[in-house]
Write a protein that holds these residues in place. Structure first.
Motif: not given
Length: 301
Positions: A7-26
């Motif tokens: 995830i490029a530019g992944g420290t903002g509002f959307i990126g943090q949400y994505f990071e958590e969701k993708f981490t949770n699914i492995g």
């Protein structure tokens, strides 16, 4: 080895949400950012290594448009989008086993101010002005790359609503302080999408390998500013909301170091391609979205 996503530019509002969701699914999630503890944009070798064997690249990078459009900020807004896209494209060219899907942000504001009819991918009219030019250049920098092993998708994202950031807090404050009436005429269309549906659209595009090109990323029922503010007051149990006329917004924008376009432009964006491909929205109406967001964040008064 773990599956990985970049995830490029992944420290903002959307990126943090994505990071958590993708981490949770492995997934292993690798972030490219200007912030510490992540891959830096200047590390071209590191970026190429991260992309090698990844399942997907999602690019969310770009300076916030919540600022005054002076020459310095305009250059940074443009360069932070096209420059990062070019870095990623060149890194993909250097990969032996690049990710099969590259999803790049774009913006629903690429369409003209529209109060007469909705804008679809096929029939929408491209607008004019700085924000439109940025979105056009952003998409061009993506589609100019010839990548035989990687599908490319540009997501024309509407205003993203969620409980931990984005535009919600300023609107909530307006309602709290009794200023939750219409902004401007109130007739401008408000195209929006719940952040959970943005994430689900990413998964949908990943699993449907025949899809590429431009997609409007917006809920199927855009509303007017008037309806949005009415629904927000209703959800927060606030009966009174004073309006903010255009002249007041223009004065406030100077004071708050932003632009009135963010509020006054009528964005009437319809997710025509997604619906035709069978995507089902979890939050199809603004009432459903606001109820979930405010309930989850304990902000229903």
């Amino acid at each position: 080895m773990k599956k990985k996503i970049v995830i490029a530019g992944g420290t903002g509002f959307i990126g943090q949400y994505f990071e958590e969701k993708f981490t949770n699914i492995g997934y292993e999630v690798i972030i490219i950012s200007r912030q510490p503890h992540h891959l830096f944009w200047t590390d071209s070798v590191g970026i190429a290594d991260a992309l090698e064997g990844a399942e997907m690249l999602i690019n969310l990078a770009g300076k916030s448009v919540n600022c005054r459009y002076n020459e310095k900020n305009k250059k940074e807004i443009l360069d932070s989008r096209t420059g990062t896209t070019e870095i990623l494209g060149n890194a993909l060219l250097a990969c032996k086993n690049p990710p099969p899907l590259w999803i790049n942000s774009s913006s629903g504001t690429i369409y003209r101010h529209a109060e007469d009819r909705p804008m679809t991918e096929a029939s929408g009219d491209i607008g004019t002005g700085f924000s439109v030019e940025v979105a056009q250049a952003w998409e061009k920098s993506l589609f100019d790359f010839q990548l035989s092993q990687t599908r490319k998708v540009a997501l024309r994202i509407a205003i993203v609503l969620g409980e931990d950031g984005g535009v919600m807090e300023p609107y909530l404050n307006l309602v709290r302080f009794g200023l939750g009436g219409v902004q401007g005429t109130g007739n401008q269309m408000f195209s929006w999408i719940h952040i959970e549906d943005v994430f689900r659209i990413i998964l949908f595009l990943q699993s449907n390998e025949q899809l590429n090109g431009i997609f409007n990323c917006s809920a199927p029922q855009p509303i007017t500013n008037r309806v949005f503010m009415t629904q927000l007051r209703k959800t927060m149990n606030r009966k009174i909301g004073l309006p903010s006329p255009k002249w007041m917004l223009e004065m406030g924008a100077i004071f708050m170091n932003t632009e009135t376009e963010l509020i006054l432009k009528s964005r009437w964006v319809i997710p025509d391609r997604l619906e035709k491909e069978g995507f089902q929205f979890t939050f199809g109406t603004i009432g459903e979205a606001l109820q979930q967001i405010l309930k989850s964040s304990n902000k229903i008064q």
